[in-house]
Write an enzyme that holds these catalytic residues in place. Structure first.
Site, mmCIF file in Angstrom:
data_model
loop_
_atom_site.group_PDB
_atom_site.id
_atom_site.type_symbol
_atom_site.label_atom_id
_atom_site.label_comp_id
_atom_site.label_asym_id
_atom_site.label_seq_id
_atom_site.Cartn_x
_atom_site.Cartn_y
_atom_site.Cartn_z
ATOM 1 N N CYS A 162 0.809 -1.214 0.000
ATOM 2 C CA CYS A 162 0.000 0.000 0.000
ATOM 3 C C CYS A 162 0.844 1.267 0.000
ATOM 4 O O CYS A 162 0.539 2.219 -0.712
ATOM 5 C CB CYS A 162 -0.965 -0.018 1.167
ATOM 6 S SG CYS A 162 -0.159 -0.200 2.753
ATOM 7 N N HIS A 214 -2.577 0.473 6.966
ATOM 8 C CA HIS A 214 -2.805 0.777 5.557
ATOM 9 C C HIS A 214 -2.419 2.233 5.309
ATOM 10 O O HIS A 214 -2.344 3.030 6.242
ATOM 11 C CB HIS A 214 -4.286 0.542 5.231
ATOM 12 C CG HIS A 214 -4.587 0.560 3.775
ATOM 13 N ND1 HIS A 214 -3.893 -0.192 2.868
ATOM 14 C CD2 HIS A 214 -5.519 1.239 3.040
ATOM 15 C CE1 HIS A 214 -4.382 0.029 1.653
ATOM 16 N NE2 HIS A 214 -5.373 0.900 1.733
ATOM 17 N N ASP A 251 -7.727 5.408 -3.187
ATOM 18 C CA ASP A 251 -6.921 4.298 -2.682
ATOM 19 C C ASP A 251 -6.415 3.487 -3.865
ATOM 20 O O ASP A 251 -7.129 2.651 -4.402
ATOM 21 C CB ASP A 251 -7.751 3.426 -1.737
ATOM 22 C CG ASP A 251 -6.865 2.418 -1.024
ATOM 23 O OD1 ASP A 251 -5.658 2.355 -1.340
ATOM 24 O OD2 ASP A 251 -7.379 1.701 -0.148
#
Lengths: 309, 709
Positions: B437, B484, B500
């Protein structure tokens, strides 16, 4: 015979004995109540304190058939119990009863005999019967053994084990007489006609008195007190040998006869307290290894339990 | 005077009586074995707090005690040795523990003291001191650990200390009986303890407890994606959230914790200007208030200790309860910041406005921070973006193209990326095309900034494990491996918008969680082989893990989280609104509850000893007499006591007492077994004994009282 007669007979008996064993009224009463409770008596004291005299007089006064065995280290069971002898004429073995076959046996200096002989006597005490060569013979009733013994630490003694001590209902010590008593004893010696104690009771009467003493009432409160005493001896860490159930029974029956001797038909805690040292002292053993802690255990026991509660 | 002599005199104690019996009693008393193991176990439980050499000292003292117990060794270290050791240890402690802060120094001092005391114990007083200090020490343990397992351990240790006390006084009692006795004692104390827990007013502490200094855990406030070859994960809990109503969908669970705006070409971190602004505003007590519109979600969060300030919330979170409002500060980048660092579990209530993020305004300051890019580095990306920008002047189009680029160019989501040291974003975007991520968020935010779109990285947690039971509020457990990072970009039309890129590459990471996303690679929790969280495919292990998590949740929610507010709520639930009358009733209820508990304990005793009126009246008479002649020796029977009284008191009084004694003895000892006659006779005697006692009272009035010698 009713209670009143019995009481007066006992008074008479006590006076009689006290004329011979001077100044020992308490011990005499204890000894009497022991026999009244149908128990065996152990008298422990130094030589010459009147042990034999007391037992001899007791037998006389109570009208019991009496025999005496002097215990020595070479005494054999057969010397005491009797022996089977082969009769040439009838071609049969015939039993010759020993001195044990009498109503009151004085086992003098019981701790001088070997353990083998001691245990032969103790079987007779507990079972009230004698087994010899496969034949069991009853001893006459009432049957009492009065043992006398020297204190343990005297030389040449085989101390009785705890299990055998337990069979004696009471152990009493006579102790030295006080000054006045000893003086009157000396006076008596000068007299030419020493008073011979006469039989106050007949054997029948004494057995009757035993039943009456057994009927003395012990209330719940009193039984509780005895139980508390016994329980304390078992729970307290002070005692290595606490009191057995046999001791509990002994306490009650001795207290009953003591109450009866004091003309009461019920037991009070004081009766238990008076007889307790005689009944319990020889059965207790201190947990402490300290030699001085051994004495007066029963006093400790008494002072630890409250009779009123 | 010779200095050595003076020193010796200082450390030599004044003679204290230690009898032979004392020493004998100690050498084979199991209490010491127990106490040494308790000190040892406790020290183990605080392994990272207690200094190494103090632990060594604890072990030594335990060994010495055991050696004495098993008679391998007969001599306790002398007082002189111990005093010398104590002085040296204090100096050592002052030297080695000072930088650790006051609290840890004090705990170490206590442990040290207990260890030394254990070596020193000689008299009964020493044992009491040791036991009292141990109680206190075990209490201190709760500063560091509050979880259920540790609570259980400490409860067991306390129990052990009580057993040790029992053994010290009664060494001959065997272990089973001792255990039973202590258990009964503890069980009797339990309801009272519970009552105190629920009803004792929870006052704020009188003084500030010194805080333990320990490592910061959880999220880092700086990420450098290119340096990481293997993302370390942990299955430790980060926080739990309890939802009042429906929990949000998995894809909506973005827990914001930190916003990073400063990018230097390699790593992202919290911008120093932002920190400054935050400090100034906090100093002025100027709180940021976001625009609040749209639907809301209310929830409670119990955060695990992180030793840091930031808290977790769904966008956009505002503190809900009064307590939370006082303790939580809202910053301009929509963060929740705690006034205190999180040293222990922290419980707060939040309301989140899920759609409010796009309605937020932004300041020029925010824009400036979100547009900064380093001049140097990542040339290929710079070139690529300028080409794209020329192609797509519209911001939304550009964002879409950037996201589709990730899917079209076969980017891979992995927890084991290759390290990228030089121009990491170039390497990531055009060579490796694999990362987690942070890589995606970093590349995305950098690209957006190059294109002139304000963008920043938000770090926090995504997802979590939802537990929904029919009769219970839903709660979400979020673990460290749920950490995250995503991107937030500003557009004039849409406002702040969450982007995202990970969701574009690995949608299952967002909807199903990391475990599902990493099934093929097998890298989920690869560095912790025994974590229960790994074995979710084994039903037994999974159930066990869920059960433990559930227990822990309830524990932290209901026991540790039981604060003043909850207490008041409990009061309210019991008595409604608090009026004086109701408060009085509640007080009465509590008192009677305790009375009932005590009664339950005592009534059987009372019932067992049925009061006998005869006995009572007799004892009353005895008491009257005792006040004049002194206490009756406890072994004296009634008849003997009567004789005693007879000697001590004038005949009129002693005659009355003799009557009483006579009546008592008659009933108590003479009564035959005939119940009929007992009953009538007993009533008669009871009446006479009452009268006699009254008479006795009158007669005794004039007589002098017994004086204690």
């Amino acid at each position: 015979m009713n209670h009143l007669q019995a009481h007066s007979l006992f008074n008479e008996a006590i006076t009689q004995i006290c004329q011979v064993v001077i100044g020992k009224q308490h011990q005499v009463k204890l000894a009497l109540s022991c026999l009244l409770a149908n128990g065996h008596l152990l008298i422990e004291d130094l030589p010459g304190m009147g042990k034999t005299t007391l037992s001899h007089t007791l037998a006389k006064v109570l009208g019991l058939d009496y025999s005496r065995i002097q215990f020595t280290s070479d005494l054999l069971p057969a010397d005491m119990l009797g022996i089977n002898i082969f009769d040439n004429q009838s071609q049969q073995f015939q039993f010759h009863p020993g001195p044990i076959f009498s109503q009151l046996v004085l086992a003098d200096e019981i701790n001088r005999a070997s353990p083998k002989t001691q245990s032969a006597l103790l079987e007779a005490m507990e079972e009230r019967q004698v087994s010899l060569d496969g034949v069991t013979r009853k001893v006459p009733l009432p049957f009492f053994v009065i043992g006398t013994q020297n204190p343990m630490h005297q030389s040449g003694t085989y101390p009785l084990p705890e299990s055998q001590l337990d069979r004696f209902l009471m152990r009493i010590q006579l102790g030295y007489p006080d000054k006045n008593a000893e003086k009157s004893m000396l006076r008596q010696q000068e007299l030419t006609d020493v008073p011979e104690p006469a039989a106050t009771f007949s054997c029948q009467q004494f057995m009757q008195a035993q039943t009456m003493a057994n009927e003395v009432n012990a209330s719940d409160a009193l039984l509780d007190y005895i139980i508390r005493l016994v329980t304390f001896s078992r729970e307290s860490p002070l005692f290595a040998n606490p009191l057995s159930p046999r001791a509990t029974k002994a306490l009650l029956s001795a207290a009953k006869s003591w109450a009866y001797l004091n003309h009461r038909d019920y037991v009070i805690p004081e009766d238990v307290q008076i007889i307790l040292p005689a009944v319990a002292e020889h059965r207790l053993r201190s947990a402490s290894t300290d030699i001085t802690a051994q004495g007066n255990l029963s006093q400790t026991l008494l002072e630890s339990v409250d009779p009123i509660s | 005077m010779n200095i050595k002599l003076l020193f010796l005199r200082l450390i030599t104690p004044r003679s204290r009586p230690t009898t032979l019996k004392d020493r004998q009693q100690q050498s084979n008393n199991p209490a010491f074995l127990l106490l040494s193991s308790i000190v040892f176990l406790f020290s183990l439980s605080l392994l990272d707090t207690i200094i190494g050499w103090i632990l060594l000292l604890v072990i030594c003292s335990a060994i010495i005690r055991c050696a004495i117990f098993f008679a391998y060794q007969k001599h306790i270290p002398t007082l002189r040795t111990l005093n010398l050791l104590a002085i040296l240890s204090i100096v050592g402690l002052a030297y080695s523990a000072w930088p650790l802060g006051l609290l840890i120094t004090m705990v170490n001092l206590l442990v040290l003291a207990c260890a030394l005391k254990l070596m020193q114990v000689r008299t009964q007083r020493d044992v009491y001191q040791l036991i009292t200090s141990l109680f206190f020490l075990i209490g201190c343990g709760f500063i560091f650990h509050q979880s259920m397992a540790y609570t259980l351990l400490y409860a067991l240790l306390i129990f052990g200390v009580i057993i040790a006390l029992g053994f010290f006084h009664a060494p001959q009692v065997d272990f089973k009986q001792q255990l039973k006795r202590t258990l009964i004692l503890t069980l009797q104390a339990l309801p009272i303890g519970l009552l105190l827990f629920f009803l004792m007013p929870q006052l704020p502490p009188l003084w500030q407890t010194p805080k333990a200094k320990s490592m910061e855990t959880g999220l880092a406030d700086k990420i450098t994606p290119g340096d990481i070859a293997q993302l370390s994960q942990s299955s430790e809990l980060a926080f739990r959230a309890t939802f009042k109503n429906q929990a949000p969908m998995a894809s909506e669970r973005y827990w914001r914790a930190i916003v990073m705006e400063d990018f230097d070409g390699r790593s992202w971190q919290v911008h120093s200007a932002r920190k400054q602004q935050r400090q100034i505003n906090q100093f002025r007590r100027q709180e940021f208030s976001p625009v609040l519109t749209g639907s809301t979600i209310d929830y409670d969060v119990i955060a695990e200790p992180t030793q840091q300030n930031w808290l977790f919330g769904l966008d956009i979170a505002t503190p809900l309860s009064l307590k939370s409002q006082g303790e939580i500060w809202q910053s301009a980048d929509f963060l929740l910041i705690s006034q205190q660092k999180l040293h222990s579990k922290y419980h707060y209530s939040v309301r989140s406005y899920t759609q409010a993020i796009s309605a937020q305004t932004t300041s020029e300051f925010d824009r400036q921070l979100s547009l900064q890019t380093p001049q140097q580095g990542n040339p290929r990306t710079q070139k690529w973006i300028s080409q794209l920008r020329a192609q797509y002047p519209n911001d939304q189009d550009l964002i879409r193209v950037l996201l589709t680029n990730f899917t079209q160019e076969n980017f891979v989501y992995t927890l084991r990326p290759k390290p990228m040291f030089i121009d990491p974003i170039d390497v990531f975007l055009f060579e490796e095309r694999a990362g987690f991520c942070s890589h995606y968020a970093s590349a995305m935010a950098y690209s957006l900034r190059l294109a002139g779109i304000p963008a920043r990285i938000v770090a926090g947690y995504q997802g979590g494990e939802l537990v929904a039971k029919p009769n219970q509020e839903q709660y979400l457990s979020v673990y460290q491996y749920d950490a995250h990072a995503w991107v937030e970009a500003w557009d004039k039309q849409t406002g702040w918008q969450r982007i995202d890129p990970t969701a574009a590459v690995a949608p299952e990471r967002i909807t199903m969680g990391l475990r599902q996303a990493m099934l093929d690679e097998g890298s989920f929790l690869a560095d912790s082989p025994f974590a229960l969280a790994k074995f979710t495919n084994i039903a037994l292990f999974n159930n066990l893990r869920l059960f433990l998590a559930d227990m822990d949740y309830n524990w932290s929610r209901w026991v540790i989280g039981f604060d003043q507010q909850k207490q008041q709520a409990l009061f309210k639930r019991i008595v409604g609104t608090l009026t004086t009358q109701r408060l009085a009733l509640l007080g009465l209820a509590i008192v009677s509850f305790i009375a009932i508990l005590l009664g339950l304990f005592f009534v059987p005793h009372w019932l067992r000893q049925k009061p006998d009126p005869m006995q009572e009246w007799y004892m009353r008479a005895v008491k009257l007499i005792e006040s004049h002649i002194g206490a009756r020796p406890s072994w004296q029977g009634p008849q003997d006591f009567d004789n005693h009284v007879n000697k001590k008191l004038p005949p009129t009084v002693s005659q009355t007492f003799a009557d009483i004694t006579e009546l008592y003895v008659q009933i108590k000892y003479r009564a035959s077994n005939d119940i009929q006659s007992i009953d009538s006779g007993r009533r008669q005697s009871l009446k006479s004994i009452k009268n006699a006692v009254k008479r006795l009272k009158k007669q005794l009035k004039g007589l002098p009282h017994h004086k204690l010698p």
